[in-house]
Motif scaffolding. Structure first.
Motif, PDB file in Angstrom:
ATOM      1  N   PRO A   1       0.808  -1.237   0.000  1.00 32.92           N
ATOM      2  CA  PRO A   1       0.000   0.000   0.000  1.00 32.92           C
ATOM      3  C   PRO A   1       0.838   1.282   0.000  1.00 32.92           C
ATOM      4  O   PRO A   1       0.477   2.253  -0.675  1.00 32.92           O
ATOM      5  CB  PRO A   1      -0.828  -0.115   1.286  1.00 32.92           C
TER       6      PRO A   1
ATOM      7  N   LEU B   1       2.166   1.767  -3.549  1.00 29.16           N
ATOM      8  CA  LEU B   1       1.067   2.250  -4.389  1.00 29.16           C
ATOM      9  C   LEU B   1       0.756   3.716  -4.096  1.00 29.16           C
ATOM     10  O   LEU B   1       0.471   4.494  -5.013  1.00 29.16           O
ATOM     11  CB  LEU B   1      -0.177   1.380  -4.195  1.00 29.16           C
ATOM     12  N   ALA B   2       0.853   4.123  -2.835  1.00 32.90           N
ATOM     13  CA  ALA B   2       0.632   5.528  -2.479  1.00 32.90           C
ATOM     14  C   ALA B   2       1.698   6.425  -3.107  1.00 32.90           C
ATOM     15  O   ALA B   2       1.397   7.544  -3.553  1.00 32.90           O
ATOM     16  CB  ALA B   2       0.605   5.696  -0.960  1.00 32.90           C
TER      17      ALA B   2
ATOM     18  N   ASP C   1       0.680   6.749  -6.648  1.00 25.16           N
ATOM     19  CA  ASP C   1      -0.457   7.673  -6.738  1.00 25.16           C
ATOM     20  C   ASP C   1       0.010   9.120  -6.631  1.00 25.16           C
ATOM     21  O   ASP C   1      -0.430   9.992  -7.384  1.00 25.16           O
ATOM     22  CB  ASP C   1      -1.487   7.392  -5.637  1.00 25.16           C
TER      23      ASP C   1
ATOM     24  N   PRO D   1      -5.580   6.590 -10.222  1.00 23.44           N
ATOM     25  CA  PRO D   1      -4.669   6.139  -9.153  1.00 23.44           C
ATOM     26  C   PRO D   1      -4.219   4.695  -9.388  1.00 23.44           C
ATOM     27  O   PRO D   1      -4.999   3.845  -9.813  1.00 23.44           O
ATOM     28  CB  PRO D   1      -5.519   6.234  -7.886  1.00 23.44           C
ATOM     29  N   HIS D   2      -2.979   4.426  -9.113  1.00 24.67           N
ATOM     30  CA  HIS D   2      -2.446   3.059  -9.219  1.00 24.67           C
ATOM     31  C   HIS D   2      -3.060   2.154  -8.159  1.00 24.67           C
ATOM     32  O   HIS D   2      -3.198   0.954  -8.377  1.00 24.67           O
ATOM     33  CB  HIS D   2      -0.919   3.078  -9.058  1.00 24.67           C
ATOM     34  N   SER D   3      -3.407   2.742  -7.034  1.00 27.28           N
ATOM     35  CA  SER D   3      -3.952   1.958  -5.921  1.00 27.28           C
ATOM     36  C   SER D   3      -5.329   1.380  -6.218  1.00 27.28           C
ATOM     37  O   SER D   3      -5.810   0.539  -5.461  1.00 27.28           O
ATOM     38  CB  SER D   3      -4.010   2.818  -4.652  1.00 27.28           C
ATOM     39  N   THR D   4      -5.950   1.788  -7.311  1.00 26.74           N
ATOM     40  CA  THR D   4      -7.244   1.227  -7.698  1.00 26.74           C
ATOM     41  C   THR D   4      -7.133   0.350  -8.940  1.00 26.74           C
ATOM     42  O   THR D   4      -8.138  -0.151  -9.434  1.00 26.74           O
ATOM     43  CB  THR D   4      -8.279   2.352  -7.950  1.00 26.74           C
TER      44      THR D   4
ATOM     45  N   ARG E   1      -1.883  -3.043 -11.527  1.00 29.10           N
ATOM     46  CA  ARG E   1      -0.751  -2.438 -10.812  1.00 29.10           C
ATOM     47  C   ARG E   1      -0.613  -3.045  -9.417  1.00 29.10           C
ATOM     48  O   ARG E   1       0.498  -3.306  -8.962  1.00 29.10           O
ATOM     49  CB  ARG E   1      -0.928  -0.930 -10.732  1.00 29.10           C
ATOM     50  N   ILE E   2      -1.725  -3.281  -8.734  1.00 30.61           N
ATOM     51  CA  ILE E   2      -1.682  -3.909  -7.406  1.00 30.61           C
ATOM     52  C   ILE E   2      -1.031  -5.289  -7.517  1.00 30.61           C
ATOM     53  O   ILE E   2      -0.154  -5.643  -6.719  1.00 30.61           O
ATOM     54  CB  ILE E   2      -3.094  -4.015  -6.794  1.00 30.61           C
TER      55      ILE E   2
ATOM     56  N   THR F   1       2.565  -6.311  -5.829  1.00 34.34           N
ATOM     57  CA  THR F   1       2.503  -7.470  -4.933  1.00 34.34           C
ATOM     58  C   THR F   1       3.475  -8.554  -5.393  1.00 34.34           C
ATOM     59  O   THR F   1       4.183  -9.163  -4.574  1.00 34.34           O
ATOM     60  CB  THR F   1       1.069  -8.016  -4.858  1.00 34.34           C
TER      61      THR F   1
END
Length: 170
Positions: free
Chosen positions: A12, A15-16, A19, A38-41, A45-46, A50
């Motif tokens: 996370p 990813l932040a 973002d 956003p990459h976090s969504t 990318r997640i 990971t």
């Protein structure tokens, strides 16, 4: 900055960082590199970040327990031309936009150089966005890399994403 191997709990924060970098690019009208979402969504990318953590190739830089940078190294990504010799590939480099001017990216690249040398590898490669005003290519050149191959990643309903592979001999 302290650099340590990242794990699943760090995803996370990485990813932040991505973002934040995207927001910074968007604020400057540079949406052609990573778009605006956003990459976090992004499930893709997640999954990618990971996987970087799962294969022990993800590193984070912290200052006072705050993640201010991330580096992922490993095998080259599928969209770039293969290397003619063993290499260490920089798969991701991102730093906190609030920390611009502190050479965090340079420190993380030094870590990649150290990892390559420890592995007995003399070639460090990275790719980056080659569009826009070319600022990212020039950044890597200032870090001691030289241009190698150009490539393009096809996109659906958009122009191809222009990329540049850069190399550094160690």
């Amino acid at each position: 900055m302290t650099i340590r191997r990242a794990g699943p709990d760090d995803v996370p924060a990485v990813l932040a960082l991505l973002d934040g970098a995207t927001e910074w690019l968007v604020a400057r009208g540079r949406t052609d590199q990573w778009g605006t979402a956003p990459h976090s969504t992004s499930p893709r990318r997640i999954e990618q970040i990971t996987a970087f953590a799962a294969d022990d190739g993800l590193w984070v830089g912290t200052v006072a327990d705050r993640t201010v940078g991330a580096l992922a190294v490993g095998a080259a990504l599928d969209y770039v031309p293969p290397a003619p010799e063993p290499e260490l590939y920089v798969r991701l480099l991102v730093t906190d936009r609030a920390s611009i001017g502190q050479n965090l990216g340079g420190v993380l690249l030094d870590h990649a150089r150290t990892l390559a040398r420890e592995a007995g590898v003399r070639l460090l490669r990275v790719d980056c966005f080659a569009g826009g005003d070319g600022a990212l290519v020039r950044y890597y050149e200032k870090q001691g890399f030289t241009r190698d191959a150009e490539f393009a990643v096809p996109r659906v309903n958009e122009a191809d994403w222009p990329g540049q592979v850069l190399i550094q001999r160690l």
